[in-house]
Each structure stands twice: as C-alpha cells, then as structure tokens.
Design a protein around this motif. Sequence first.
Motif, PDB file in Angstrom:
ATOM      1  N   LEU A   1       0.810  -1.218   0.000  1.00 42.35           N
ATOM      2  CA  LEU A   1       0.000   0.000   0.000  1.00 42.35           C
ATOM      3  C   LEU A   1       0.844   1.269   0.000  1.00 42.35           C
ATOM      4  O   LEU A   1       0.432   2.293  -0.553  1.00 42.35           O
ATOM      5  N   SER A   2       2.019   1.207   0.638  1.00 45.18           N
ATOM      6  CA  SER A   2       2.830   2.427   0.779  1.00 45.18           C
ATOM      7  C   SER A   2       4.290   2.255   0.366  1.00 45.18           C
ATOM      8  O   SER A   2       5.084   3.181   0.504  1.00 45.18           O
ATOM      9  N   SER A   3       4.652   1.053  -0.110  1.00 44.44           N
ATOM     10  CA  SER A   3       6.038   0.747  -0.506  1.00 44.44           C
ATOM     11  C   SER A   3       7.013   0.858   0.667  1.00 44.44           C
ATOM     12  O   SER A   3       8.192   1.154   0.481  1.00 44.44           O
ATOM     13  N   VAL A   4       6.511   0.627   1.881  1.00 43.39           N
ATOM     14  CA  VAL A   4       7.355   0.707   3.074  1.00 43.39           C
ATOM     15  C   VAL A   4       7.234  -0.593   3.862  1.00 43.39           C
ATOM     16  O   VAL A   4       6.129  -1.035   4.176  1.00 43.39           O
ATOM     17  N   GLU A   5       8.376  -1.203   4.171  1.00 43.10           N
ATOM     18  CA  GLU A   5       8.415  -2.426   4.979  1.00 43.10           C
ATOM     19  C   GLU A   5       8.512  -2.008   6.435  1.00 43.10           C
ATOM     20  O   GLU A   5       9.521  -1.444   6.867  1.00 43.10           O
ATOM     21  N   LEU A   6       7.451  -2.257   7.219  1.00 42.51           N
ATOM     22  CA  LEU A   6       7.432  -1.823   8.613  1.00 42.51           C
ATOM     23  C   LEU A   6       8.039  -2.855   9.550  1.00 42.51           C
ATOM     24  O   LEU A   6       8.794  -2.511  10.454  1.00 42.51           O
ATOM     25  N   LEU A   7       7.715  -4.117   9.347  1.00 39.99           N
ATOM     26  CA  LEU A   7       8.222  -5.176  10.212  1.00 39.99           C
ATOM     27  C   LEU A   7       9.460  -5.776   9.557  1.00 39.99           C
ATOM     28  O   LEU A   7       9.396  -6.791   8.865  1.00 39.99           O
ATOM     29  N   ASP A   8      10.585  -5.113   9.788  1.00 40.97           N
ATOM     30  CA  ASP A   8      11.843  -5.459   9.144  1.00 40.97           C
ATOM     31  C   ASP A   8      12.688  -6.323  10.081  1.00 40.97           C
ATOM     32  O   ASP A   8      13.010  -5.907  11.202  1.00 40.97           O
ATOM     33  N   ALA A   9      13.063  -7.509   9.611  1.00 41.64           N
ATOM     34  CA  ALA A   9      13.836  -8.437  10.444  1.00 41.64           C
ATOM     35  C   ALA A   9      15.206  -7.897  10.814  1.00 41.64           C
ATOM     36  O   ALA A   9      15.804  -8.324  11.807  1.00 41.64           O
ATOM     37  N   THR A  10      15.713  -6.946  10.038  1.00 47.51           N
ATOM     38  CA  THR A  10      17.025  -6.372  10.365  1.00 47.51           C
ATOM     39  C   THR A  10      16.917  -5.304  11.456  1.00 47.51           C
ATOM     40  O   THR A  10      17.869  -5.070  12.187  1.00 47.51           O
ATOM     41  N   LYS A  11      15.746  -4.656  11.563  1.00 47.15           N
ATOM     42  CA  LYS A  11      15.566  -3.585  12.556  1.00 47.15           C
ATOM     43  C   LYS A  11      14.871  -4.086  13.820  1.00 47.15           C
ATOM     44  O   LYS A  11      15.186  -3.647  14.931  1.00 47.15           O
ATOM     45  N   THR A  12      13.915  -4.973  13.653  1.00 43.10           N
ATOM     46  CA  THR A  12      13.194  -5.530  14.804  1.00 43.10           C
ATOM     47  C   THR A  12      13.095  -7.049  14.639  1.00 43.10           C
ATOM     48  O   THR A  12      12.020  -7.587  14.376  1.00 43.10           O
ATOM     49  N   PRO A  13      14.220  -7.750  14.770  1.00 44.96           N
ATOM     50  CA  PRO A  13      14.252  -9.192  14.498  1.00 44.96           C
ATOM     51  C   PRO A  13      13.347 -10.021  15.414  1.00 44.96           C
ATOM     52  O   PRO A  13      12.728 -10.988  14.969  1.00 44.96           O
ATOM     53  N   LYS A  14      13.249  -9.638  16.690  1.00 41.48           N
ATOM     54  CA  LYS A  14      12.425 -10.417  17.626  1.00 41.48           C
ATOM     55  C   LYS A  14      10.940 -10.265  17.292  1.00 41.48           C
ATOM     56  O   LYS A  14      10.182 -11.240  17.338  1.00 41.48           O
ATOM     57  N   LEU A  15      10.541  -9.053  16.963  1.00 43.57           N
ATOM     58  CA  LEU A  15       9.140  -8.823  16.588  1.00 43.57           C
ATOM     59  C   LEU A  15       8.793  -9.547  15.294  1.00 43.57           C
ATOM     60  O   LEU A  15       7.692 -10.088  15.143  1.00 43.57           O
ATOM     61  N   ALA A  16       9.721  -9.534  14.352  1.00 44.70           N
ATOM     62  CA  ALA A  16       9.482 -10.202  13.071  1.00 44.70           C
ATOM     63  C   ALA A  16       9.284 -11.702  13.277  1.00 44.70           C
ATOM     64  O   ALA A  16       8.379 -12.311  12.692  1.00 44.70           O
ATOM     65  N   ALA A  17      10.122 -12.307  14.126  1.00 38.97           N
ATOM     66  CA  ALA A  17       9.996 -13.746  14.416  1.00 38.97           C
ATOM     67  C   ALA A  17       8.708 -14.016  15.190  1.00 38.97           C
ATOM     68  O   ALA A  17       8.001 -14.998  14.919  1.00 38.97           O
ATOM     69  N   TRP A  18       8.395 -13.132  16.148  1.00 39.86           N
ATOM     70  CA  TRP A  18       7.159 -13.271  16.918  1.00 39.86           C
ATOM     71  C   TRP A  18       5.927 -13.230  16.011  1.00 39.86           C
ATOM     72  O   TRP A  18       4.991 -14.016  16.188  1.00 39.86           O
ATOM     73  N   ALA A  19       5.935 -12.320  15.039  1.00 38.79           N
ATOM     74  CA  ALA A  19       4.792 -12.151  14.141  1.00 38.79           C
ATOM     75  C   ALA A  19       4.475 -13.442  13.390  1.00 38.79           C
ATOM     76  O   ALA A  19       3.308 -13.829  13.245  1.00 38.79           O
ATOM     77  N   GLU A  20       5.507 -14.134  12.915  1.00 38.01           N
ATOM     78  CA  GLU A  20       5.298 -15.379  12.187  1.00 38.01           C
ATOM     79  C   GLU A  20       4.718 -16.458  13.099  1.00 38.01           C
ATOM     80  O   GLU A  20       3.831 -17.216  12.701  1.00 38.01           O
ATOM     81  N   GLN A  21       5.210 -16.514  14.338  1.00 41.27           N
ATOM     82  CA  GLN A  21       4.700 -17.490  15.305  1.00 41.27           C
ATOM     83  C   GLN A  21       3.242 -17.184  15.662  1.00 41.27           C
ATOM     84  O   GLN A  21       2.407 -18.081  15.764  1.00 41.27           O
ATOM     85  N   PHE A  22       2.947 -15.910  15.844  1.00 43.46           N
ATOM     86  CA  PHE A  22       1.597 -15.494  16.219  1.00 43.46           C
ATOM     87  C   PHE A  22       0.603 -15.850  15.121  1.00 43.46           C
ATOM     88  O   PHE A  22      -0.471 -16.402  15.390  1.00 43.46           O
TER      89      PHE A  22
END
Length: 240
Positions: free
Chosen positions: A190-211
């Motif tokens: 929608l905006s060409s912006v990656e918000l959940l970036d594994a390089t910037k917030t790796p724990k959140l990115a991994a959590w998101a997939e598990q959730f």
Amino acid sequence: MATSKIVGEDVKLLGHWASIFVVRARIALNLKGVSYEFLEEEIGSKAELVKSELLLESNPVYKKIPVLIHGGKPICESLIIVQYIDEAWDRRGPSILPYDPHDRALARFWAVYVDEFITQWIVSFFTMLRANTEETKTEATEKTITGLRNLEEAFTKCSKGKQFFGGDAIGYLDIALGCNLGWIKAAPELSSVELLDATKTPKLAAWAEQFWAQDAVKGVLPDASKFVEFANMIRARKTA
C-alpha cells in the motif's frame, strides 16, 4: 448486516473482519473456545456508514464496534472485552492475562502503549499513503519504526526469552499487538514501506510469524492481500 453463526452459547460479537479491535475480541474468544454469533457491521466513511439498531442500543455512548453481548449484556472497548472474556471463562482454555500481579500490570501498561502506538501509526500510515514528497514519507515511516523498536524492547522484558509476549503461549499483549499484523503486513504494497523489518526488529518479526500460525488466529486474521484489497476499495470510494 451479514451474519455468520457458530452454534453454542448466548454470545454475540458486533464487528467487522477488517477492524483490528474486533480481531482482538475474536482471538480471545477462540483462545477460550467460546462459541459466538458474529454480526458484521458496516465500516467506512461517516457519511455513508449505516449502524445497526443493535449496535446503537448496545453502545449508546461511543456507537462503535466491537461490542460483545453475553447473555444479553453488552461489553464495549476491545481491551476491556479481552479482559472480560478471560475472567468470564476463566476455567476454560489458557489464561490470557498473566497470573503474576507484576507481569499482569506490565502487560496492561504495554497494551495501553500499543493503543497509543496504533493511533500514531494510523496517522503516519495515511500520511505515507498521501505523501507528496519522499521527506514526508520518510518522517512518517521513522515514527512508526521508533514505536516498533520500543515494542521490541517490551518483547524482551515480557517474553523472558520465550516465543510470545505471554511466554510459552499467546496472551493479553500478544493479542493487543497481534491484531495489527494484517495491516502492518499490507503496508509494503500500500505504501512501498516495509514496517516489520527483520534487520531492525528481528524479535518482533519472528514473533509475528509465530503469532500468525496459531490456531486461535487462523481464519480471524486474513492474509495481507485481503487488507490491501479492502484498503483499495475504500480509497476508490473516496476518490469517486
């Protein structure tokens, strides 16, 4: 008003599939194994919105979704609804709020932060969509990334090294934040912006997939493409 019914207890939920706040209630109900009737309300611009009589009667103060109706008694506001579900069906399924008083207070604190973050994120997100310059888009993106970094730190504190904010299983804070994942994952298209970036917030990115993979979440939180389609439909309406 569309209706999908799961036969069982005298429980109704007024909402819309695309509302992050409604998703919260649905995940909590699924976690507790509560059967409910989902009554879908319209959402859109205020000018075109038609609210059901049941919604107006059930939430006369704010007149908005979600509303949980249990035994004919309405409960409003998403975080309050999640807490109510946890307490009303306390002997069924896993506890949503932590047992430890400090952990419970910490989860509630960060849930309030999540709601403040959501408000700011929505403003920043639509700023990105309307941005005429790269500078404006970058500024809006950075505000969102800052909020996610704070939540990355919260994950470290709350999870205690486990895969969810709630520890071994999803809990109150997981639900509070996880309901946003459909829109967050739709942001790149929608905006060409990656918000959940594994390089910037790796724990959140991994959590998101598990959730996203949890049984209580499947079917309630659709694929990001459905959110993209819905957003484009709303934009087309406004343009018309």
